[in-house]
Design an enzyme around this catalytic site. Sequence first.
Site, PDB file in Angstrom:
ATOM      1  N   ASP B  46       0.838  -1.201   0.000  1.00 15.20           N
ATOM      2  CA  ASP B  46       0.000   0.000   0.000  1.00 15.20           C
ATOM      3  C   ASP B  46       0.875   1.254   0.000  1.00 15.20           C
ATOM      4  OD1 ASP B  46      -2.104   1.705   0.181  1.00 15.20           O
ATOM      5  OD2 ASP B  46      -2.980   0.824   1.982  1.00 15.20           O
ATOM      6  N   ASP B  47       0.885   1.959  -1.097  1.00 11.68           N
ATOM      7  CA  ASP B  47       1.658   3.212  -1.220  1.00 11.68           C
ATOM      8  C   ASP B  47       3.165   2.984  -1.314  1.00 11.68           C
ATOM      9  OD1 ASP B  47      -0.798   4.390  -0.943  1.00 11.68           O
ATOM     10  OD2 ASP B  47      -0.370   5.448   0.919  1.00 11.68           O
ATOM     11  N   CYS B  84      -5.938   4.423  -4.132  1.00  5.36           N
ATOM     12  CA  CYS B  84      -6.139   3.090  -3.575  1.00  5.36           C
ATOM     13  C   CYS B  84      -7.307   2.270  -4.122  1.00  5.36           C
ATOM     14  CB  CYS B  84      -6.269   3.285  -2.080  1.00  5.36           C
ATOM     15  SG  CYS B  84      -6.733   1.857  -1.202  1.00  5.36           S
ATOM     16  N   ARG B  88      -7.764  -1.130  -6.536  1.00  7.62           N
ATOM     17  CA  ARG B  88      -8.225  -2.413  -6.007  1.00  7.62           C
ATOM     18  C   ARG B  88      -9.476  -2.897  -6.755  1.00  7.62           C
ATOM     19  NH1 ARG B  88      -5.343  -2.990  -0.938  1.00  7.62           N
ATOM     20  NH2 ARG B  88      -4.052  -1.125  -0.877  1.00  7.62           N
ATOM     21  N   LYS B 146      -6.039  -5.266   3.641  1.00  2.41           N
ATOM     22  CA  LYS B 146      -6.911  -4.110   3.382  1.00  2.41           C
ATOM     23  C   LYS B 146      -7.851  -4.371   2.201  1.00  2.41           C
ATOM     24  CE  LYS B 146      -6.324   0.593   1.672  1.00  2.41           C
ATOM     25  NZ  LYS B 146      -5.377   1.711   1.555  1.00  2.41           N
ATOM     26  N   HIS B 148     -11.134  -2.054   1.475  1.00  7.74           N
ATOM     27  CA  HIS B 148     -11.442  -0.697   1.011  1.00  7.74           C
ATOM     28  C   HIS B 148     -12.281  -0.665  -0.259  1.00  7.74           C
ATOM     29  CE1 HIS B 148      -9.937   3.716   0.493  1.00  7.74           C
ATOM     30  NE2 HIS B 148     -11.090   3.640   1.152  1.00  7.74           N
ATOM     31  N   HIS B 238       1.551   2.242   4.109  1.00  5.08           N
ATOM     32  CA  HIS B 238       0.631   3.382   4.223  1.00  5.08           C
ATOM     33  C   HIS B 238       0.827   4.066   5.580  1.00  5.08           C
ATOM     34  CE1 HIS B 238      -3.049   5.727   4.170  1.00  5.08           C
ATOM     35  NE2 HIS B 238      -3.375   5.259   2.974  1.00  5.08           N
ATOM     36  N   ASP B 344      -0.284  -0.576  -4.833  1.00  4.85           N
ATOM     37  CA  ASP B 344      -1.617  -0.164  -5.291  1.00  4.85           C
ATOM     38  C   ASP B 344      -1.618   1.194  -5.995  1.00  4.85           C
ATOM     39  OD1 ASP B 344      -1.151   1.351  -3.003  1.00  4.85           O
ATOM     40  OD2 ASP B 344      -3.235   1.277  -2.330  1.00  4.85           O
ATOM     41  N   ASN B 345      -0.600   1.977  -5.726  1.00  2.00           N
ATOM     42  CA  ASN B 345      -0.454   3.296  -6.392  1.00  2.00           C
ATOM     43  C   ASN B 345       0.934   3.803  -6.049  1.00  2.00           C
ATOM     44  OD1 ASN B 345      -2.906   3.936  -4.040  1.00  2.00           O
ATOM     45  ND2 ASN B 345      -0.825   4.630  -3.668  1.00  2.00           N
ATOM     46  N   LYS B 404       1.488   9.583  -5.455  1.00  2.00           N
ATOM     47  CA  LYS B 404       0.091   9.123  -5.342  1.00  2.00           C
ATOM     48  C   LYS B 404      -0.908  10.259  -5.577  1.00  2.00           C
ATOM     49  CE  LYS B 404      -2.973   7.123  -1.799  1.00  2.00           C
ATOM     50  NZ  LYS B 404      -3.023   6.596  -0.421  1.00  2.00           N
TER      51      LYS B 404
END
Lengths: 325, 590
Positions: B46-47, B84, B88, B146, B148, B238, B344-345, B404
């Site tokens: 994540d990130d 994010c 996903r 995660k 989301h 993240h 994810d980004n 991001k």
Amino acid sequence: MKLIKLSIAALLLAFPSAAWAQYEGPRVDWPLPRMTNVVGVTYADADANAAFTVLNRVEPEVEIESNVFILSYTRSQPIFDRTVHWQLQMPIGNVDTDSNLPIPAGRSFRDGVGDLTFGATVNLIGAPDLPVREALRYDLDTTVGLGISVTAPTGTYESDEVLNLGSNQWSARVSVPIIKSLGDWVPGRRMTLEVKPSVRFFGNNSNSFGETIEQDPLLALEAHLTRDLTKDAFISLDYNLIEGGDQTFTDSSTGMLVEERDGPGAQSLGFTFGYTVNENLSLFVGHHQTIAESSNPFELRGSLTTVRLTWSWHPVLQRRSDFQD
Amino acid sequence: MAFSRKYSGLIRIVRLAIGSSALTVATIASAQQTDERPNFVLIVADDLGFSDLGSFGGEINTPNLDRLAQEGVRYTNFYVGASCSPTRSMLMTGNDNHRVGMGNMYEMTAPNQLNQQGYEGILRRDFPTIAELLKSAGYRTYMTGKWHLGHEPDYIPRARGFDRDFSLLNAAGSHFTLTGSRIENEKSEFTRDGQYTRKLPKNYYSTRTFTDEMIGFLDADRDKDSPFLAYLAYQAPHDPLQVPDDWLRRYKGKFDYGWDRLRNRRLARMKQMGLVSEGAELSPRLWFVPEFDDMTKASRVTAVRKMEIYASVVEYLDWQIGRMIEYLEQSGQLDNTIILFISDNGPEGNDPIPGAKRQPNLESSSFFYNNYETHFNAWGRDYGFVAYGAPWAQVSATPFKSYKGAVYEGGIRSPLIVWQPGKKQAGELNQQALLHVMDIAPTMLDLAGVDHSSMQGLSWAEMLSGRQLSPRGEDDIIAMQMFGAMMVRRGDWKAVMMPEPIGEGRWELFNLARDPGETNDLAAQHPERLETLMAAWDEYAKANNVILPNRTPYDGLADRLPPKPPVVSPGWPRGQETNWIDRSGNEIEE
């Protein structure tokens, strides 16, 4: 850069100014950033069977009230890439007794200055030289230092007085301050156990009522369990033990033994509360009481209440702070 | 709500029964499969930035992912969404985010997007997930981490095809406790096997626990014959950046030479490793980020601690991925497992704390000081909040521009590692393939022998077998829209329109093969090419129901940032080598 101010202020919060003969207080040996300066004034109100500044003449059954200000200056100036705290301090004030018990002749009130002490504490383990940038990211875990101080007989002294602020004897003290952090090194959460064994060696007092006082080394153990209450305040449970320091009194002119006394061995318990008023000014209040009285008539007995103010500054951070203001 | 929860299982069964054609086909296909179909382990960070891993030029210690890269293939032209949940949603469905309900982040939906199809802020049920499809084909499906993509009973992982799960439903939160990350979610919500829970396992730390849980799921079903999908959606790195205490000071002093030199250093290594062309230049340092050497020594110390903690978080993540691989290896399942690793980004450059400190009277600000400590010494701890901000996000995105949220490459280019049984194409570096996150679902379905014709993504099956370099031809495009920012890429050419102040507020044109840092706008030199790409974006927008938002995070941003300098600072050593200085001021040998 408030962050930096806070960090330094937090470190400075506890810096020493008070130094009772064998007692210095909690958080006085926390490593300071290089070039930090601290000026302190401590007001000490002691009720004991000895003058606050002199431990070579404990008088059984006598209550002596000491009202003493201790002026101090400390600077953190490294040597060989180790943190070293240099300190100069001088007591000034009065001692008084209203006791009507038979004491040697003399006045019941004395004022003046006490003996001058100069010392240095070098950190051996755990705190290398800390320029500001390193001090900021310094996480205290365990530190072990070595402190050496010398006290010169510069204080007000009269040989025919029981009450004196000066001791009329040289002394040197060696201490090993040990600090162990018990929690996260985060303001508001810090907790430390501090232990400082020390030994003080005395020169002779060659003239006290025509007698020479020889004194054995005085051993001491100082311990503090400290805990932050907030980012700006802490509380400490203090314990102090002194042992040894037996005295031999001989006639100065004949060399004949006059008297032998046990040393002023004692234990005391107390607390200290510290509060950072702002990035420069800190306040400390403490109270300590001797405990576990023994049959030794020359045991130190009494209580000590201190109020201490310190003003600390660092040239770089101060300029920065002034600029921001 | 109560009705919905009570009958959610029934509703799901009915929907699955009458579901899409893809589902029907999948079910038929499953009957023809054997147990030799591969397992899939899909790992999402994540990130994480493009160049954070050692195998992508970073200096952070990531031996386990580097081993995967060494035994697998690294792809350098892999695109994800700029934020994010859009990513996903595409990962789960193989379709563009504007179609499947994530046309915008739920938390950022613009007024003109409200109540519009494709902008629901949850993953629409009429688009089956990879988990639903593989499950229908006989796969076991597991998820930890995660989610989301929706909080309601019909939208949680169990309802979207996962047999077992331990999932964080929110965007983020503490890595150690239930404390949320924003006022909108003060307490994190989890589900375990479809049941809402706020009970965290003992010694919870997101990265470790998500790994433990996944290993637990797999181990419990170890004797089953059917293949599995394991979706391991880590929350790290993240913000808030947090890591167990004994990892906190792991990188102390390692980044003292600052972000400028670190970017240079990464770029040099990337060139050495062949990840970028020899002539590649760094994107300029963002105008509001100071030159590191211009800062006071004390400020540098506080600045580098953020990166130190970030690096620890990433290394810890790598360690846990190593545990996962080790489990697969020791249990004899690795030999039939395909592992994919992505982010994810782009890295997160926004730091909420400075803004909160400027407006302490707001509830959103009070959330931080009531729930976290933001003191420098608390950073990284289980009660501390820190994000590493734009300066270090630019490092993580090296050599790309921005981070991001943006559709410059820094926001949408992700590392991709694919590890296949037999270590096929071990150690290869694929720079030709133009890949998109929505390709992953069809690829897995293809490899599992399941129909994926309803998906927009393209299967990589041919590419993974070595018969093809890229699933996209010369005319195929990759296009995106996020927060009003638009991009379209065809071959090496990219047209991008980033709103001001992050972008120019107009369409720019770059040749990414020569200029990955998007430093030289060629719009004036190649107006026709730009026109063509813009037309392609229009087609994409029309086909995918793109509704440009009438309110975005860029609105008013210029007022909160310092003005842009008229020219790039001459002090910025763009791409040039400089001396690296250690803590003692000594030069560091390369």
